[in-house]
Scaffold this motif. Structure first.
Motif, short mmCIF file in Angstrom:
data_model
loop_
_atom_site.label_atom_id
_atom_site.label_comp_id
_atom_site.label_asym_id
_atom_site.label_seq_id
_atom_site.Cartn_x
_atom_site.Cartn_y
_atom_site.Cartn_z
N PRO A 108 -2.92 6.74 -10.47
CA PRO A 108 -2.60 6.57 -12.19
C PRO A 108 -2.79 7.55 -12.86
CG PRO A 108 -4.51 6.03 -11.11
CD PRO A 108 -3.90 6.38 -9.91
N TYR A 167 -3.04 -4.80 -8.19
CA TYR A 167 -3.20 -3.72 -9.18
C TYR A 167 -2.69 -2.63 -9.16
CZ TYR A 167 -6.91 -6.98 -10.23
OH TYR A 167 -7.78 -8.19 -10.74
N TYR A 168 -2.11 -2.15 -7.85
CA TYR A 168 -1.35 -0.88 -7.93
C TYR A 168 -0.22 -0.89 -8.50
CZ TYR A 168 1.51 2.72 -5.87
OH TYR A 168 2.54 3.59 -5.68
N THR A 207 -5.76 -5.03 -3.45
CA THR A 207 -5.47 -3.91 -4.47
C THR A 207 -4.14 -3.58 -4.94
OG1 THR A 207 -7.79 -2.89 -3.55
CG2 THR A 207 -6.28 -1.60 -4.83
N GLY A 208 -3.32 -3.96 -3.87
CA GLY A 208 -1.71 -3.40 -4.15
C GLY A 208 -1.47 -4.42 -5.28
N SER A 239 -0.03 -0.83 -12.23
CA SER A 239 -0.36 0.49 -13.03
C SER A 239 1.01 1.22 -12.92
CB SER A 239 -1.11 1.11 -12.07
OG SER A 239 -0.73 1.66 -10.94
N VAL A 281 0.72 -1.00 -0.03
CA VAL A 281 -0.02 0.15 0.03
C VAL A 281 1.02 1.23 -0.07
CG1 VAL A 281 -2.17 -0.58 0.86
CG2 VAL A 281 -0.06 -0.19 2.39
N THR A 338 -3.29 1.40 0.33
CA THR A 338 -4.17 0.50 -0.43
C THR A 338 -4.09 -0.98 0.27
OG1 THR A 338 -4.23 -0.68 -2.68
CG2 THR A 338 -2.00 -0.11 -1.67
N ILE A 351 2.02 6.59 -2.40
CA ILE A 351 1.39 5.79 -3.40
C ILE A 351 1.09 6.97 -4.50
CG2 ILE A 351 -0.76 6.51 -2.63
CD1 ILE A 351 -2.09 3.65 -3.45
N PHE A 402 -5.94 5.36 -6.01
CA PHE A 402 -5.63 3.98 -5.36
C PHE A 402 -5.62 4.09 -4.05
CE2 PHE A 402 -3.83 2.28 -9.47
CZ PHE A 402 -4.26 0.79 -9.32
N CYS A 403 -6.29 4.81 -3.35
CA CYS A 403 -6.58 4.78 -1.81
C CYS A 403 -7.94 3.79 -1.65
CB CYS A 403 -6.99 6.24 -1.25
SG CYS A 403 -5.72 7.58 -1.43
N SER A 404 -7.44 2.80 -0.83
CA SER A 404 -8.57 1.75 -0.50
C SER A 404 -9.65 2.45 0.50
CB SER A 404 -8.03 0.63 0.22
OG SER A 404 -7.27 -0.28 -0.61
#
Length: 259
Positions: free
Chosen positions: A36, A164-165, A161-162, A168, A14, A157, A33, A104-106
Motif C-alpha cells: 500500500p 482487503y488487499y 486478508t486478500g 487497497s 494473495v 496474503t 503483491i 500486505f504479507c500475511s
C-alpha cells in the motif's frame, strides 16, 4: 458452503513479491503483491456485515473486521449458517489473520471451524526466511493432529486478508492483477476490474466497480469464480459479492457497517 464463504468473503487472493509503487492502468504482468502507499488509510475498526443468500433464501451471516494489533494488522471473520441451511449443514466458523501493513504479507492464520459433523482448529504460520507455510491442525472430535510444511512464494496474503488487499488498489477499469493465494496451499489468482454498475443492497445504493476473480493455477484452479463489487470512491467499500462453485452460487450483500 464453507468453501464459498471463504472464497467470497476472503476473495481467496494473495501475492508473491512486495512492491512499493501503485499499479498502472492495464495488465500487471506476473504474480505479485503491491504494497500500500505510505499514506494509505486502512479501514480499521469497521465491521462489514454480510448476509449470504442461496436461491433467495438467507443461508447465513458473515462479519469481516480489521483492527491494529501492535505493529501488525489483525483481520477477523465469522461465518454462521441460518435457517434451513443451519439444519441441513450447520456452519460456525471463526477466522483470525495477522499481516504486515507495510507489505500486505500475511504472518499467521488461525481457524476454528465447525462444519456439519466436522470440528477442527487450524493454525498456519508463514516462514518467509525458509519460504515455507507451516500448518498444524487438530480434529476436535478425534484428537487427530496433522503437521504439514509447504513451499510458498516469498510473500503471500491469505484468503481473508486478500479481501482487503484488493480494496487497497486503484481498481481502474480494465486493470488485471495476478497473484498467488495461500491457505496452506498456494494458487495463482487473476482479478480483473470489469465494469461500473449501480448496486442496491440493504446498506444503501452505491456506484460500484465489479471485480471478477478466479484461480488460474494451483489448488483452486477451476474450483469456482468470485465477483466483488467495491464502491467507486476512495473507500472502495465492499458492497456485494457473488461466489460460484460446482454445486451452486451464493450472493453476499452488505447489510451494514459496524463501528
Amino acid at each position: 458452503m464453507t468453501l464459498l464463504l471463504r472464497c467470497a468473503m476472503g476473495l481467496a487472493f494473495v501475492a508473491a513479491t512486495a512492491l512499493s509503487q501503485q499499479p498502472p492502468t492495464g495488465s500487471i504482468s506476473g504474480p505479485k503483491i503491491l504494497a500500500p502507499p505510505p499514506n494509505y488509510a486502512f479501514p480499521d475498526n469497521k465491521g462489514y456485515v454480510f448476509s449470504a443468500e442461496w436461491h433467495l433464501i438467507t443461508a447465513g451471516m458473515g462479519v469481516v473486521r480489521m483492527e491494529p494489533s501492535g505493529n501488525d494488522r489483525k483481520v477477523t471473520a465469522t461465518a454462521e449458517s441460518q435457517g434451513v441451511v443451519n439444519v441441513l449443514f450447520p456452519v460456525h466458523d471463526r477466522f483470525e489473520s495477522h499481516f504486515d501493513p507495510r507489505s500486505f504479507c500475511s504472518l499467521s492464520i488461525f481457524k476454528h471451524s465447525e462444519e456439519g459433523s466436522h470440528k477442527r482448529e487450524t493454525s498456519i504460520r508463514f516462514d518467509y526466511q525458509k519460504n515455507k507455510s507451516v500448518l498444524d491442525e487438530k480434529n476436535l472430535k478425534t484428537g487427530e493432529k496433522k503437521h504439514v510444511e509447504t513451499d510458498m512464494p516469498g510473500c503471500a496474503t491469505d484468503v481473508i486478508t486478500g479481501f482487503y488487499y484488493l480494496q487497497s488498489l486503484p481498481l481502474k477499469l480494465g486493470t488485471t492483477y495476478e497473484f498467488p493465494v495461500s491457505d496452506g496451499k498456494t494458487a495463482v489468482v487473476r482479478a480483473t476490474v470489469e465494469k461500473r454498475e449501480r448496486v442496491k443492497v440493504p446498506a444503501g445504493q452505491f456506484d460500484a466497480v465489479e471485480v471478477t476473480a478466479e484461480a488460474i493455477s494451483g489448488s483452486l484452479e477451476k474450483k469456482g469464480k468470485v465477483w466483488v463489487w467495491y464502491s467507486d470512491d476512495a473507500n472502495h467499500t465492499p458492497v456485494q459479492m457473488k461466489a460460484k462453485l460446482g454445486w451452486g452460487t451464493l450472493l453476499f450483500r452488505l447489510q451494514r457497517i459496524e463501528k
